[in-house]
Each structure stands twice: as structure tokens, then as C-alpha cells.
Design a protein around this motif. Sequence first.
Motif, PDB file in Angstrom:
ATOM      1  N   LYS A  38      49.585  38.004  12.486  1.00  0.00           N
ATOM      2  CA  LYS A  38      49.572  38.549  13.872  1.00  0.00           C
ATOM      3  C   LYS A  38      48.271  39.192  14.301  1.00  0.00           C
ATOM      4  O   LYS A  38      47.608  39.032  15.225  1.00  0.00           O
ATOM      5  CB  LYS A  38      50.844  38.963  14.065  1.00  0.00           C
ATOM      6  CG  LYS A  38      52.030  38.295  14.250  1.00  0.00           C
ATOM      7  CD  LYS A  38      53.266  38.497  14.863  1.00  0.00           C
ATOM      8  CE  LYS A  38      54.435  37.841  14.910  1.00  0.00           C
ATOM      9  NZ  LYS A  38      55.574  38.543  15.765  1.00  0.00           N
ATOM     10  N   LYS A  39      47.872  40.113  13.284  1.00  0.00           N
ATOM     11  CA  LYS A  39      46.767  40.977  13.777  1.00  0.00           C
ATOM     12  C   LYS A  39      45.543  40.169  13.753  1.00  0.00           C
ATOM     13  O   LYS A  39      44.644  40.640  14.573  1.00  0.00           O
ATOM     14  CB  LYS A  39      46.887  42.223  13.016  1.00  0.00           C
ATOM     15  CG  LYS A  39      48.177  43.097  12.946  1.00  0.00           C
ATOM     16  CD  LYS A  39      47.922  44.199  11.575  1.00  0.00           C
ATOM     17  CE  LYS A  39      49.108  44.936  11.485  1.00  0.00           C
ATOM     18  NZ  LYS A  39      49.461  46.175  12.548  1.00  0.00           N
ATOM     19  N   MET A  40      45.305  39.508  12.556  1.00  0.00           N
ATOM     20  CA  MET A  40      44.274  38.646  12.279  1.00  0.00           C
ATOM     21  C   MET A  40      44.279  37.259  12.143  1.00  0.00           C
ATOM     22  O   MET A  40      43.975  36.910  10.964  1.00  0.00           O
ATOM     23  CB  MET A  40      43.123  39.517  11.345  1.00  0.00           C
ATOM     24  CG  MET A  40      44.124  39.783  10.029  1.00  0.00           C
ATOM     25  SD  MET A  40      43.211  41.015   8.832  1.00  0.00           S
ATOM     26  CE  MET A  40      43.407  42.514   9.446  1.00  0.00           C
ATOM     27  N   THR A  62      31.600  37.509   7.968  1.00  0.00           N
ATOM     28  CA  THR A  62      32.365  36.493   8.771  1.00  0.00           C
ATOM     29  C   THR A  62      33.191  37.382   9.570  1.00  0.00           C
ATOM     30  O   THR A  62      34.482  37.531   9.380  1.00  0.00           O
ATOM     31  CB  THR A  62      33.510  35.683   7.861  1.00  0.00           C
ATOM     32  OG1 THR A  62      32.582  35.037   6.872  1.00  0.00           O
ATOM     33  CG2 THR A  62      34.011  34.469   8.560  1.00  0.00           C
ATOM     34  N   PRO A  63      32.800  37.484  10.947  1.00  0.00           N
ATOM     35  CA  PRO A  63      33.599  38.412  11.885  1.00  0.00           C
ATOM     36  C   PRO A  63      34.904  37.771  12.263  1.00  0.00           C
ATOM     37  O   PRO A  63      35.200  36.679  12.533  1.00  0.00           O
ATOM     38  CB  PRO A  63      32.813  38.365  13.229  1.00  0.00           C
ATOM     39  CG  PRO A  63      31.234  38.097  12.644  1.00  0.00           C
ATOM     40  CD  PRO A  63      31.475  37.262  11.291  1.00  0.00           C
ATOM     41  N   VAL A  64      35.836  38.698  12.193  1.00  0.00           N
ATOM     42  CA  VAL A  64      37.284  38.236  12.342  1.00  0.00           C
ATOM     43  C   VAL A  64      37.908  38.410  13.901  1.00  0.00           C
ATOM     44  O   VAL A  64      37.951  37.435  14.636  1.00  0.00           O
ATOM     45  CB  VAL A  64      38.364  39.031  11.533  1.00  0.00           C
ATOM     46  CG1 VAL A  64      39.705  38.829  11.786  1.00  0.00           C
ATOM     47  CG2 VAL A  64      37.896  39.092   9.806  1.00  0.00           C
ATOM     48  N   ASN A  65      37.668  39.568  14.237  1.00  0.00           N
ATOM     49  CA  ASN A  65      38.250  39.815  15.996  1.00  0.00           C
ATOM     50  C   ASN A  65      37.757  41.216  16.231  1.00  0.00           C
ATOM     51  O   ASN A  65      37.259  41.908  15.213  1.00  0.00           O
ATOM     52  CB  ASN A  65      39.489  39.519  16.450  1.00  0.00           C
ATOM     53  CG  ASN A  65      40.565  40.327  15.453  1.00  0.00           C
ATOM     54  OD1 ASN A  65      40.235  41.425  15.349  1.00  0.00           O
ATOM     55  ND2 ASN A  65      41.685  39.845  15.116  1.00  0.00           N
ATOM     56  N   TYR A  81      43.175  35.597  20.905  1.00  0.00           N
ATOM     57  CA  TYR A  81      42.878  34.619  19.988  1.00  0.00           C
ATOM     58  C   TYR A  81      43.425  33.237  20.580  1.00  0.00           C
ATOM     59  O   TYR A  81      44.649  33.289  21.258  1.00  0.00           O
ATOM     60  CB  TYR A  81      44.036  35.059  18.775  1.00  0.00           C
ATOM     61  CG  TYR A  81      44.342  33.856  17.758  1.00  0.00           C
ATOM     62  CD1 TYR A  81      43.339  33.324  16.976  1.00  0.00           C
ATOM     63  CD2 TYR A  81      45.531  33.329  17.848  1.00  0.00           C
ATOM     64  CE1 TYR A  81      43.611  32.318  15.932  1.00  0.00           C
ATOM     65  CE2 TYR A  81      45.732  32.418  16.748  1.00  0.00           C
ATOM     66  CZ  TYR A  81      44.855  31.759  15.990  1.00  0.00           C
ATOM     67  OH  TYR A  81      45.078  30.811  14.974  1.00  0.00           O
ATOM     68  N   VAL A  82      42.699  32.058  20.124  1.00  0.00           N
ATOM     69  CA  VAL A  82      43.165  30.792  20.753  1.00  0.00           C
ATOM     70  C   VAL A  82      43.652  29.894  19.554  1.00  0.00           C
ATOM     71  O   VAL A  82      42.643  29.700  18.678  1.00  0.00           O
ATOM     72  CB  VAL A  82      41.960  30.188  21.387  1.00  0.00           C
ATOM     73  CG1 VAL A  82      42.511  28.719  21.938  1.00  0.00           C
ATOM     74  CG2 VAL A  82      41.610  31.119  22.611  1.00  0.00           C
TER      75      VAL A  82
END
Length: 599
Positions: A441-443, A495-498, A525-526
Amino acid sequence: MKWVALISFLFLISSARSRNLQRVARGAEHKSEIAHRYNDLKEETFKAVSMITFAQYLQRCSYEGLSKMVKDVVDLAQKCVANEDAPECTKSLPSIFLDEICQVEKLRDSYGAMADCCSKADPERNQCFLSFKVAQPDFIQPYQRPASDVICKEYQDNRVSFMGHFIYSVARRTPFLYAPTIVGLAADYEHALQSCCKESDVGACLDEKAGAIKEKAKKISLKQQHSCEILGKFGERTFQATKLAILSQKYPKAPFSEIVKILQDIKGIHKKCCEGDMIECMDDNAELVAYMCSKQDVFSSKIKDCCTRPLVERGQCVMEADFDEKPADLPSLVEKYIQDKEVCKSFEAGHDAFLSEFVYEYSRRHPEFSTQLILRIAKGYETLLEKCCKTDNPAQCYGNAVEDLNKHIKETQDVVKTNCDLLATHGEADFLKALLIRYTKKMPQVSTDTLLEMGKKMTAVGNKCCQLPENKRLPCSEGYLSMVIQEMCKRQETTPVNDNVAHCCSDSYAYRRPCFTAMGVDTKYVPPAFNPDMFSFDEKLCTAAPAERELGQMKLLVNLIKRKPQMTEEQIKTIANGFTAMVDKCCKQSDIETCFGEE
């Protein structure tokens, strides 16, 4: 390489004069750094550590190929000892080693883009080479130990070559492991051989002892790599603060002046080791250990046994020694750091010195706290003073400091207790599922396999730390979780997550773990387009081993949450139970795949 000479040299270090290891003025002290270090280490030790250096940079090269490069550097060292004024003798050690690497024929054929590093100027050239080190080199075949009778004969017939190959083998597989540690592991392995080759079942004996050495190497390598990453990412101030906290916890009877002295030494040693300069790393570390053993009564009773050992084993022993008991008569810190009317005056007069002494005093009183918690406490205290010392009534402003401090400590302790209780009550599988739900859920952008890997590592931390006594759980859990989080943050760089992950990774080292714990669902997030392959099952699920079936269920769980991150715990539980019921039902049918399709 004459292994005996390496060990003999380390005995000589004990008679070396103690001196502060701050190496800022080395250039003024010695015309030639390579001549100075060669004289310190003596030929055979210099050879051994040169082999470690080359094997960690050139992980694909053969022992024979690297031995030729070692010879070139040794020849230069001997030339510089004879004439320190020779032009090539004034180069720094990293430049000498990298020049040798850049002369390798067909370097690009074996190492590709790494060859481009040679076109850069120092120190950028070194940073470039360091970036190509592979922490887990899958291109190196797993070590196949020779038959028991063969390995004992090889060791007894040609001990020098055998131990040289061991050093090479460890160094190329663990490119971030410090040279003193590799030398210490070699001594451990030699003790194992000497003991096991006398046993009736040599293989069983070596399996046990060599397995323990391998695990030790892996554990130390992770910690040392983590130290280098803190130094590189957050700088010397944060790095020194972490080391100050742990040194103060470990040597609570040592005066502040001695802790600060060895702190400077340790910072310099780590800096050299992290930069790949293993010659200086080895020499400075041996000297520091000798200094501490010459003043063991000042530092700790716990290192007494270490200081009786051969010096080749001393460094690792001192590093792994237990914390000394804290003095029984330490006064409360409230009077000095809260109630004293001169607090603001002391803080403003010498900001860093004042806070350093606070970290020292607080750490030596609290061996049960993690380094990260102590740094958060120090940061909170610093922020409070910066605010309150600008007011007309500072004492009133920070009047609730102790209460606020105790609240944060309890929150941190509660996180550990909650997770340990969950693990003890529900078991490893459910604990892992809870972590997967939480972190997907976080990432949700992170791959399913990476989330599983991260979850398993966090579960391993729980298994390790929750079994410890209450006073050791917090430093264990937050210490190891910091390393797991650092792995995630390294991925974030490439690799950027969010945005939430980026913030937690870059904001503050001490607050990383609480930041990840408090991180909410990623509202930006989509979810990806529906992919039926993620939810297709076949008869393999029925024939799979229980562990494999469990893994399949966990992957399904992660993929479902990626599709619907807002799902409630109750919805997730219903789906998980439905999956178990579906598998139980369909695996009993004659047409398994049709059943799975309908379900």
C-alpha cells in the motif's frame, strides 16, 4: 604471499608508538605515501592487502593475473623506499593502484563501460571505479570446496598459496569488506583447517566452521557497506554522530576526550576503507587497535581478552566485544541539560561540541536504545534549544522536554513490541503477509518480487531480534531495519518509486525508520491495466510444495493490492480465505484447470 609474515607483522604493531591517526598532514610527514605504508606493513603484508585491493576492483580477474599487478606495485614501493624523491613516488596510493588497473590490456572486453573511468581525473576516477563494484557478483561461481583429504593436503603442502587464494576468493566476492576483516576471516579459516584436519570427519567439521565464517563475513560486509553508504549519502557529521553514539554505549567508562579521539581515528579509517584504499585502511586500523589495547583499562574490561590474542585477530574481536557495564553513579542529565540556567549560553558558545557531549552522556546511560533513536533524541533536543534560546524565557519554553522525550521513546518501544507480539502470536507466515499488505500500500510501484524480498528480510529481522532480551531488541531491530530500508533507498535512486519514499530516503538518516513506518497509502498511484496473467492458475498449484503454494498466495495478495490499494483488512482476509477454499476445491476435481477458470 607468506602468510606467516603477515601474522608476524601484526605482532610487531603492538610495539608501535600510539599516535593520533588524523591523516590530514600525511603529505607533509612523508614524501612518499607508498614508501611510508610499505615500511609500516612490510613486504608480505603489503602484498596481501594489495591483492585484496585489486580483487575488489577487478572481480573477474584470475588470481594469477592479479598477482602480476601486485608485483608491479610492490616493485614500485621498493623503488620508492630506496628513493622517495623519484617522480612516481609522490602519487597517492589510490592513484598508483588505479594507474595499474588502467594499464590492463583489453580492460573494456571484460569490464565494458568501467574502462571509461580511466579517462577521468582523480578523485572522480576512483568514485567511478567504486560505482562498478558488484556487491553480489553472480558471474563468480559458488565456491566448491575440494574433497576433505585434498583440502587438508593442499593446506599442509603449500600453506602460503592456499591462504593467498583464500584471501583472493573472499575479496572478489565481497568487494566492500574491509581489508582488516578479510585478514581476520583468513585467520579464522586457518584455525578451522588446523582443527578440522585432525578430526575423523573432516567434512562435517569444516561444514560447521566454514559455514559460520561465511555467515560472519556476510553480516560484517552488510554493516560495513551500510557505514560507507551513510558516509556517502549523509556526510561526515551524521556518520560521526552514529559512531559517537555507539562508541559511548560500548565504552561508557571512557572519558569523553578519549571517545572523541578514537572517533576521529575511526572516521578516517572508514573513509579510507570506503574509498577502496585498503593499504591505509589496514595500517591505520592496526595502529588504532594497538592504541586501544595499550589503554584497555581506560576503554573497557571487555576488550581485555581481545588484546591477548594475535593482532591478526584483535581488530575483529575488539569490534565484536560486548558493551561494558555503565558506571553505577552516573547523575541524571536533567539538571545539566534542562535545569541549568547556562544551557543556552553553552549551546550558543559551542553548538557542535555541546551536542556531541550530550550524545556521549545520553548514549553511555542508555545501551538499550538504538543509535537511530539516540540521534533522534539529540536532533529533537537541538531543535528545542534553537527555538527556546531565542525566547525571553527559555526554561519555560523547554519545560516539557522530558515529558515529550519519554513520549517519543515509548512510541519507538511500542513499535518493536507490537511487531514482536504479532510475530509471536500469529507466526512467521502471517507476519510476512501483514508486512506485504502494509508495504504494498505504501509503495505499490515496486515489483512484486522486490516487495517479497523486502518483506522476507524484515521478517528475518523480527525472527532475529524478537528472541533477544528486552534490553537488546530495540538496537537490534532498528539497526537491521535501517539496512533493509537503505537497500530500498538505493533502488529509489536508480528506479524512483514515489514522492513519499523519496522524502523518507533523503530527509534524515535518524528518522528514516519512523518515516517509513508512518508512510501512508500513495494517493497519487494509478493502478495498472488489468492483466489476467497475474490471476491465472493451473494444476501446478496443486502439486506444488506447501512453501511454493504459500508463495503463490502471497504474490496473488500483492498483485491484488496493487490493483486495489484502498482495500480494507476485512476485504483482504475474505479474498485470502476464498483463494484457500478455491485451491482446496479445485485440486480435488478431475478437470483442475476448468475449475480454476470458473472460480
